[in-house]
Design a protein around this motif. Structure first.
Motif, short mmCIF file in Angstrom:
data_model
loop_
_atom_site.label_atom_id
_atom_site.label_comp_id
_atom_site.label_asym_id
_atom_site.label_seq_id
_atom_site.Cartn_x
_atom_site.Cartn_y
_atom_site.Cartn_z
N GLY A 42 0.85 -1.20 0.00
CA GLY A 42 0.00 0.00 0.00
C GLY A 42 0.88 1.23 0.00
N ASN A 43 0.62 2.17 0.93
CA ASN A 43 1.44 3.37 1.02
C ASN A 43 2.82 3.05 1.60
OD1 ASN A 43 -0.73 4.97 0.12
ND2 ASN A 43 -1.53 5.16 2.20
N GLY A 44 3.79 3.89 1.19
CA GLY A 44 5.12 3.76 1.78
C GLY A 44 5.18 4.42 3.14
N ASP A 62 10.06 1.55 -2.33
CA ASP A 62 9.63 0.78 -3.50
C ASP A 62 8.28 0.13 -3.23
OD1 ASP A 62 10.42 -0.86 -6.08
OD2 ASP A 62 9.79 -2.34 -4.60
N GLY A 63 7.38 0.19 -4.23
CA GLY A 63 6.05 -0.38 -4.06
C GLY A 63 5.78 -1.54 -4.99
N THR A 64 4.50 -1.87 -5.12
CA THR A 64 4.06 -2.95 -5.99
C THR A 64 2.98 -2.46 -6.95
OG1 THR A 64 2.47 -3.65 -4.29
CG2 THR A 64 4.61 -4.77 -4.32
N GLY A 65 3.02 -1.17 -7.29
CA GLY A 65 2.04 -0.60 -8.21
C GLY A 65 0.76 -0.15 -7.54
N LEU A 66 0.76 -0.03 -6.21
CA LEU A 66 -0.43 0.38 -5.46
C LEU A 66 -0.05 1.51 -4.50
CD1 LEU A 66 -1.73 -3.17 -4.48
CD2 LEU A 66 -2.61 -1.73 -6.34
N ILE A 68 0.56 5.12 -2.40
CA ILE A 68 1.35 6.34 -2.56
C ILE A 68 2.67 6.16 -1.83
CG2 ILE A 68 1.42 8.81 -2.05
CD1 ILE A 68 -1.69 8.70 -1.98
N GLY A 69 3.74 6.57 -2.48
CA GLY A 69 5.05 6.43 -1.84
C GLY A 69 5.14 7.21 -0.54
N ILE A 70 4.86 8.53 -0.60
CA ILE A 70 4.75 9.35 0.60
C ILE A 70 3.47 10.17 0.47
CG2 ILE A 70 5.76 11.16 2.03
CD1 ILE A 70 8.50 10.26 1.19
N LYS A 71 2.58 10.04 1.44
CA LYS A 71 1.28 10.70 1.41
C LYS A 71 1.22 11.77 2.49
CE LYS A 71 -3.67 9.66 1.96
NZ LYS A 71 -4.66 8.59 2.21
N ASN A 72 0.80 12.97 2.10
CA ASN A 72 0.61 14.06 3.06
C ASN A 72 -0.74 14.69 2.81
OD1 ASN A 72 0.55 16.37 4.61
ND2 ASN A 72 2.49 17.20 3.85
N GLU A 87 7.40 2.70 -8.30
CA GLU A 87 6.47 1.58 -8.40
C GLU A 87 5.28 1.68 -7.44
OE1 GLU A 87 8.56 -2.14 -8.44
OE2 GLU A 87 9.72 -1.59 -10.21
N PHE A 88 4.75 2.91 -7.32
CA PHE A 88 3.47 3.13 -6.63
C PHE A 88 2.46 3.65 -7.65
CE2 PHE A 88 6.55 3.28 -3.21
CZ PHE A 88 5.89 2.64 -2.15
N ASP A 89 1.20 3.85 -7.23
CA ASP A 89 0.28 4.61 -8.06
C ASP A 89 0.79 6.05 -8.22
OD1 ASP A 89 -1.59 2.65 -8.65
OD2 ASP A 89 -2.83 3.08 -6.90
N TYR A 90 1.17 6.66 -7.11
CA TYR A 90 1.72 8.02 -7.08
C TYR A 90 2.99 8.00 -6.23
CZ TYR A 90 -2.98 9.34 -8.64
OH TYR A 90 -4.17 9.45 -9.32
N GLY A 91 3.98 8.79 -6.66
CA GLY A 91 5.19 8.87 -5.85
C GLY A 91 4.96 9.64 -4.56
N ILE A 92 4.65 10.93 -4.69
CA ILE A 92 4.31 11.78 -3.55
C ILE A 92 3.02 12.51 -3.86
CG2 ILE A 92 4.95 13.87 -2.26
CD1 ILE A 92 7.85 13.02 -2.46
#
Length: 263
Positions: A42-44, A62-66, A68-72, A87-92
């Motif tokens: 999920g989120n990083g 690093d994600g699996t295509g799902l 957000i890397g960092i969510k604020n 490899e997330f939906d969104y990086g930040i």
């Protein structure tokens, strides 16, 4: 007479804590990251406080295509720097947040955008590298305003290099946009944005496009070269009217596949 001498000691600010992170970790204090994350489901990381710094210290999230890397969501004056997100939906994603800084980051492929600002104001996105995003690289949307996007390098986006959608009063300065599959920069339904001193090179579509009531934008001192279609295009779809108060001045527009400037 009695002389009183007051001696004060200025204590240094508390340093950021060295931190081992895990996928989905909620960040409530300044940290210096000490490890990589791999295959987050999920989120990083999730920002949960204002006025903090997240220094990735050269590490990768690093994600699996799902997720957000960092969510604020709604926390102000947060600095995120010095690492890689991929490899997330969104990086930040900054949502409803003000005064944040995203700097010296590398974004590998992410599904929808490397950096997204949604209803976010007076943030700085600067000195980042965004390579191979699977849609847009930098996205400003939902009324985001007064943001600075400066000195970023955007390469090989599968969508737009930069997309400004329904967002006013932003400044895009001194970025290099190279090899986007669609437009280098698309401004849609937005006004009072300043686009200055950028390079829009070798896009698969037009270099720079303003469309659909995008008015009072200043496009100045940019290099627009080697794009497959128009260099700069001002247009509208049926039912919309492009505002005539856009200003295009001092741009170098040459070597594009279609006309240089199309209004």
């Amino acid at each position: 007479m009695v002389t009183v001498v007051l001696v004060s000691t200025l204590l240094p600010a508390a340093p950021a804590n060295a931190a081992t992170i895990t996928c989905g970790k909620r960040i409530t204090t300044s940290i210096v990251v000490s490890n990589n994350l791999s295959d987050c489901l999920g989120n990083g990381l999730v920002i949960q406080a204002s006025n903090i710094t997240v220094n990735l210290n050269g590490h990768t999230i690093d994600g699996t295509g799902l997720g957000i890397g960092i969510k604020n969501s709604g926390f102000n004056n947060v600095t995120i720097r010095n690492g890689t997100i991929q490899e997330f939906d969104y990086g930040i994603v900054l949502t409803g947040a003000t005064g944040n800084i995203v700097e010296k980051m590398t974004f590998g492929p992410n599904e929808f955008a490397g950096v997204q600002l949604a209803n976010a104001h007076s943030n700085k996105i600067r000195l980042n590298q965004l390579v191979g995003q699977l849609n847009d690289s930098i996205l400003l949307t939902e009324g985001s305003s007064l943001n600075l996007v400066k000195n970023n390098t955007v390469r090989d986006a599968k969508g737009e290099g930069i997309l400004i959608l329904s967002s006013n009063g932003n400044r895009v300065e001194a970025n290099k946009i190279l090899g986007a599959s669609d437009q280098g920069l698309l401004i849609n339904g937005s006004q009072d944005n300043t686009i200055i001193g950028n390079s829009f090179l070798k896009s698969g579509d037009a270099g720079l496009v303003l469309e659909n009531t995008s008015g009072s934008n200043l496009i100045t001192n940019n290099i627009v070269r080697g794009n497959s279609d128009q260099g700069i295009m001002v247009t509208s779809t049926p039912g919309f009217t492009s505002d005539a108060s856009n200003v295009l001045t001092g741009n170098t527009v040459n070597g594009n596949g279609d006309v240089g400037i199309w209004i």
